[in-house]
Design a protein around this motif. Sequence first.
Motif, PDB file in Angstrom:
ATOM      1  N   ILE A 522       0.842  -1.210   0.000  1.00 55.96           N
ATOM      2  CA  ILE A 522       0.000   0.000   0.000  1.00 55.96           C
ATOM      3  C   ILE A 522       0.869   1.249   0.000  1.00 55.96           C
ATOM      4  O   ILE A 522       0.589   2.221  -0.718  1.00 55.96           O
ATOM      5  CB  ILE A 522      -0.944  -0.021   1.217  1.00 55.96           C
ATOM      6  CG1 ILE A 522      -2.010  -1.111   1.026  1.00 55.96           C
ATOM      7  CG2 ILE A 522      -1.610   1.338   1.406  1.00 55.96           C
ATOM      8  CD1 ILE A 522      -2.879  -1.322   2.253  1.00 55.96           C
ATOM      9  N   ASN A 523       1.956   1.218   0.773  1.00 55.12           N
ATOM     10  CA  ASN A 523       2.853   2.380   0.800  1.00 55.12           C
ATOM     11  C   ASN A 523       3.494   2.621  -0.568  1.00 55.12           C
ATOM     12  O   ASN A 523       3.587   3.764  -1.044  1.00 55.12           O
ATOM     13  CB  ASN A 523       3.936   2.175   1.864  1.00 55.12           C
ATOM     14  CG  ASN A 523       3.390   2.245   3.284  1.00 55.12           C
ATOM     15  OD1 ASN A 523       2.316   2.834   3.504  1.00 55.12           O
ATOM     16  ND2 ASN A 523       4.089   1.658   4.241  1.00 55.12           N
ATOM     17  N   CYS A 524       3.949   1.549  -1.204  1.00 56.10           N
ATOM     18  CA  CYS A 524       4.587   1.697  -2.519  1.00 56.10           C
ATOM     19  C   CYS A 524       3.581   2.176  -3.571  1.00 56.10           C
ATOM     20  O   CYS A 524       3.881   3.076  -4.375  1.00 56.10           O
ATOM     21  CB  CYS A 524       5.211   0.361  -2.941  1.00 56.10           C
ATOM     22  SG  CYS A 524       6.634  -0.126  -1.946  1.00 56.10           S
ATOM     23  N   ILE A 525       2.396   1.556  -3.578  1.00 55.44           N
ATOM     24  CA  ILE A 525       1.383   1.958  -4.578  1.00 55.44           C
ATOM     25  C   ILE A 525       0.969   3.421  -4.368  1.00 55.44           C
ATOM     26  O   ILE A 525       0.806   4.183  -5.327  1.00 55.44           O
ATOM     27  CB  ILE A 525       0.168   1.019  -4.491  1.00 55.44           C
ATOM     28  CG1 ILE A 525       0.554  -0.396  -4.949  1.00 55.44           C
ATOM     29  CG2 ILE A 525      -0.983   1.555  -5.363  1.00 55.44           C
ATOM     30  CD1 ILE A 525      -0.544  -1.416  -4.758  1.00 55.44           C
ATOM     31  N   HIS A 526       0.820   3.798  -3.079  1.00 53.12           N
ATOM     32  CA  HIS A 526       0.456   5.190  -2.801  1.00 53.12           C
ATOM     33  C   HIS A 526       1.540   6.143  -3.287  1.00 53.12           C
ATOM     34  O   HIS A 526       1.242   7.212  -3.840  1.00 53.12           O
ATOM     35  CB  HIS A 526       0.226   5.361  -1.299  1.00 53.12           C
ATOM     36  CG  HIS A 526       0.005   6.793  -0.905  1.00 53.12           C
ATOM     37  ND1 HIS A 526      -1.152   7.481  -1.203  1.00 53.12           N
ATOM     38  CD2 HIS A 526       0.823   7.677  -0.239  1.00 53.12           C
ATOM     39  CE1 HIS A 526      -1.050   8.722  -0.757  1.00 53.12           C
ATOM     40  NE2 HIS A 526       0.132   8.869  -0.164  1.00 53.12           N
ATOM     41  N   HIS A 527       2.786   5.783  -3.106  1.00 56.98           N
ATOM     42  CA  HIS A 527       3.879   6.647  -3.559  1.00 56.98           C
ATOM     43  C   HIS A 527       3.881   6.758  -5.092  1.00 56.98           C
ATOM     44  O   HIS A 527       4.118   7.846  -5.644  1.00 56.98           O
ATOM     45  CB  HIS A 527       5.211   6.081  -3.065  1.00 56.98           C
ATOM     46  CG  HIS A 527       6.376   6.961  -3.369  1.00 56.98           C
ATOM     47  ND1 HIS A 527       6.635   8.145  -2.692  1.00 56.98           N
ATOM     48  CD2 HIS A 527       7.361   6.860  -4.311  1.00 56.98           C
ATOM     49  CE1 HIS A 527       7.708   8.717  -3.182  1.00 56.98           C
ATOM     50  NE2 HIS A 527       8.174   7.954  -4.176  1.00 56.98           N
ATOM     51  N   ILE A 528       3.614   5.657  -5.756  1.00 64.70           N
ATOM     52  CA  ILE A 528       3.559   5.691  -7.224  1.00 64.70           C
ATOM     53  C   ILE A 528       2.361   6.524  -7.691  1.00 64.70           C
ATOM     54  O   ILE A 528       2.464   7.316  -8.637  1.00 64.70           O
ATOM     55  CB  ILE A 528       3.494   4.258  -7.782  1.00 64.70           C
ATOM     56  CG1 ILE A 528       4.796   3.504  -7.465  1.00 64.70           C
ATOM     57  CG2 ILE A 528       3.245   4.280  -9.290  1.00 64.70           C
ATOM     58  CD1 ILE A 528       4.743   2.030  -7.808  1.00 64.70           C
ATOM     59  N   GLN A 529       1.232   6.343  -6.985  1.00 65.73           N
ATOM     60  CA  GLN A 529       0.039   7.126  -7.359  1.00 65.73           C
ATOM     61  C   GLN A 529       0.269   8.622  -7.205  1.00 65.73           C
ATOM     62  O   GLN A 529      -0.228   9.431  -8.011  1.00 65.73           O
ATOM     63  CB  GLN A 529      -1.145   6.707  -6.493  1.00 65.73           C
ATOM     64  CG  GLN A 529      -1.886   5.477  -6.995  1.00 65.73           C
ATOM     65  CD  GLN A 529      -3.095   5.182  -6.136  1.00 65.73           C
ATOM     66  OE1 GLN A 529      -3.019   5.198  -4.902  1.00 65.73           O
ATOM     67  NE2 GLN A 529      -4.214   4.926  -6.781  1.00 65.73           N
ATOM     68  N   SER A 530       0.984   9.010  -6.172  1.00 66.75           N
ATOM     69  CA  SER A 530       1.203  10.435  -5.904  1.00 66.75           C
ATOM     70  C   SER A 530       1.945  11.122  -7.051  1.00 66.75           C
ATOM     71  O   SER A 530       1.807  12.333  -7.252  1.00 66.75           O
ATOM     72  CB  SER A 530       1.963  10.619  -4.587  1.00 66.75           C
ATOM     73  OG  SER A 530       3.254  10.033  -4.673  1.00 66.75           O
ATOM     74  N   THR A 531       2.759  10.356  -7.791  1.00 70.30           N
ATOM     75  CA  THR A 531       3.465  10.953  -8.925  1.00 70.30           C
ATOM     76  C   THR A 531       2.545  11.162 -10.133  1.00 70.30           C
ATOM     77  O   THR A 531       2.898  11.908 -11.060  1.00 70.30           O
ATOM     78  CB  THR A 531       4.636  10.052  -9.349  1.00 70.30           C
ATOM     79  OG1 THR A 531       4.128   8.784  -9.790  1.00 70.30           O
ATOM     80  CG2 THR A 531       5.593   9.835  -8.192  1.00 70.30           C
ATOM     81  N   MET A 532       1.390  10.518 -10.137  1.00 69.32           N
ATOM     82  CA  MET A 532       0.470  10.595 -11.288  1.00 69.32           C
ATOM     83  C   MET A 532      -0.780  11.436 -11.011  1.00 69.32           C
ATOM     84  O   MET A 532      -1.628  11.580 -11.880  1.00 69.32           O
ATOM     85  CB  MET A 532       0.043   9.182 -11.714  1.00 69.32           C
ATOM     86  CG  MET A 532       1.191   8.292 -12.133  1.00 69.32           C
ATOM     87  SD  MET A 532       0.625   6.697 -12.799  1.00 69.32           S
ATOM     88  CE  MET A 532      -0.097   5.954 -11.354  1.00 69.32           C
ATOM     89  N   ASP A 533      -0.894  11.974  -9.794  1.00 70.49           N
ATOM     90  CA  ASP A 533      -2.146  12.644  -9.421  1.00 70.49           C
ATOM     91  C   ASP A 533      -2.460  13.862 -10.281  1.00 70.49           C
ATOM     92  O   ASP A 533      -3.623  14.152 -10.569  1.00 70.49           O
ATOM     93  CB  ASP A 533      -2.096  13.059  -7.945  1.00 70.49           C
ATOM     94  CG  ASP A 533      -2.254  11.857  -7.017  1.00 70.49           C
ATOM     95  OD1 ASP A 533      -2.786  10.834  -7.503  1.00 70.49           O
ATOM     96  OD2 ASP A 533      -1.853  11.943  -5.852  1.00 70.49           O
ATOM     97  N   THR A 534      -1.456  14.595 -10.688  1.00 80.59           N
ATOM     98  CA  THR A 534      -1.692  15.869 -11.383  1.00 80.59           C
ATOM     99  C   THR A 534      -1.925  15.703 -12.887  1.00 80.59           C
ATOM    100  O   THR A 534      -2.118  16.697 -13.587  1.00 80.59           O
ATOM    101  CB  THR A 534      -0.495  16.809 -11.169  1.00 80.59           C
ATOM    102  OG1 THR A 534       0.693  16.164 -11.630  1.00 80.59           O
ATOM    103  CG2 THR A 534      -0.369  17.183  -9.707  1.00 80.59           C
TER     104      THR A 534
END
Length: 680
Positions: A522-534
Amino acid sequence: MTSPSQSPPPLINRTSSLSTVTDAPLPSQQFTSNKPNKLVAAKLHKVLNSSISNDTRIKAALTSLSDIPDLDETDLRQNLRGTIERKEIATNERFMDAFSVVVKQLENLETEMKEMQTSCTQMRGKLDEVAGETAKMIQRTSDYQEQCETNDTRVVIAQRFLDKFTLNEDEIHCLTSSTTPVDNTFFDALAHLQKIHGDCKLLLMTAHQQAGLQIMESMSLYQEAAYEKLYRWTQLESRSSFGGDSIDVSTLMTKALYSLRHKPVLFQTILDELAMARRDAVARAFMAALTRGGRPIELQAHDSLRYIGDMLAWVHQACAGEKEMLESLFNRHSAKTSGKRDHLDYEVVSVTVINDAVVDLLDAAMEGTCRPLKTRMEQVLVLQPSAITSYKVANLIQFYAITMGRLLRKHSSLAKTLYENTDMAYKYFFKTLNAQSQRLLQNVEAPSKDLTVASVVRDMAVQLKEILASYDSSLVMATQATEDLHEFNFGEILDAIVEPLLQMCEASVERFSQVDQHIYMINCIHHIQSTMDTYAFTDAKRQALTEQVGERLGLLATEQCRDLLQQSGLAKIDEALKTKDEKTPLSSLPAMNSHSLAHTLSKLDSFLVMASADVSPQLQRLATSEHCQQIQDKAIHLLLDTYRRISEAVQDPANGYGPDPSAILPRTVEDMEAIFSFAL
């Protein structure tokens, strides 16, 4: 002559007049009677009472008598009447003499009048004859005038017909002579010739077909000679003026190409000449830009991105300039925007013909850059070790492929080359990503105990962020729906980067407990998602990752609920409910009678006293408190659902817990919901 106001002459007075009257014998005396004659008496009385001086007639008579010459008073008294009568006769004789002269003159006049009348009659007859002849002459003259007007009209029509359907000597000489130059006068004469040719087609649709055929036959010779002269001039102009780097498009060349469109074979030959000249010129200019000059492009070969960018920028600028030159050469802009014809447009010209000519020449001109451009880009792509640089190069090539696709045809040589290089660049990019993924899976390292994101994952996230920013700032994303361009799916790149990275993350924690595996992923996926949010174009991938996170959060919530059930003592009861047969009462199971169940549920109060809203130490290793709260809320919901099932089972008479099953339950469902209201 005595005036009426003078006294009468002394020869005549009133007394003598009366005596004369009385001396004269009266006829009435023969018939005298004693009775008075009233009529005579009245007249006598009138005469006696009248005043001579007042009687104008008497005055006039006396005046007339005084005018008679040699009148003897004695004779006058004796024979006044005779004297007067003689005087009157003499007067009448003089009058007759005078009148006889007049009569003779009148007779002469009458004779002359008769002669004149005869002459007039004869003249009238002659005039009538002349009038008849004149009327005929007038009618004939009128007919002649009408014929003259008709002939004048015919002459005007014939002259206009000749002007419209024939060339004058100057025009013929200008069109056919090899010594005269090709200038505006030539094109004016050619325009006239074209107009004659077009008008003859209208004659062929009327009753004057023979005239139209004859005119077209006579004009065909001039037309062939004119086009032959124009073709030779245009061919020479194409070879001499369009082989250099700088081109000044002349209006004469534009008019020549417009005129040659009526001869497709000659027109295509000129296009081939222009294409050859421009292909060689652009190829020479490109090679000069690569290797010669103050700042040749080859000097930037060490910087792959700049090197390819400079080459593509030069090609794009050359293509745009070439297209602008060709459009001005064919005057395509005015032909597209103006509904009017210029003096060379005698027929309706298809814009498609002009567009095809421009695009064909543009493709041929830029064809000379394809081979050197492709060779150099292949050399650069093969030597790219970095995935970011490889993607930027691929994205740059694709950007120019899309941009050039707006200037060229889809199947042009340069467009094909750019799209082939784009595919090749992405092939090398994905090859770089695959190699990178292989290295990640071969060198898997376990994360730290606090389950924070590993450095390799952060580095890959930075790489992904740079690729996303590069794609977002390019033209590729804005042209996905363009029909004439290659469709590009950025999701393939996301899958090629993210999926191997997630596989590496799973492999790094495969020896950890299930809870730790879920927390780390979950931590890794969240970190990857944060780079794609914008970035909106990553919505599909972020949604897929969100679903993975949701599944893992649900599993963690289930584990958390299992721990809560163990702590509260509800785990055994829940297990019994899940495993028992539907027909078997719950109270009949071992350790599930009323006393045992009440004893087990009595531990619930002590659990509730110890329960709090704090996050468990395991969940504190999650990167975000939001995930912790979601897990806790989900676990409490599961706990309340379990307690609700137990409460319903205890209150169900079929389970055999006596008349007062509520005494077994320490809390109602509403009480439990109120206690855990912080999570609801």
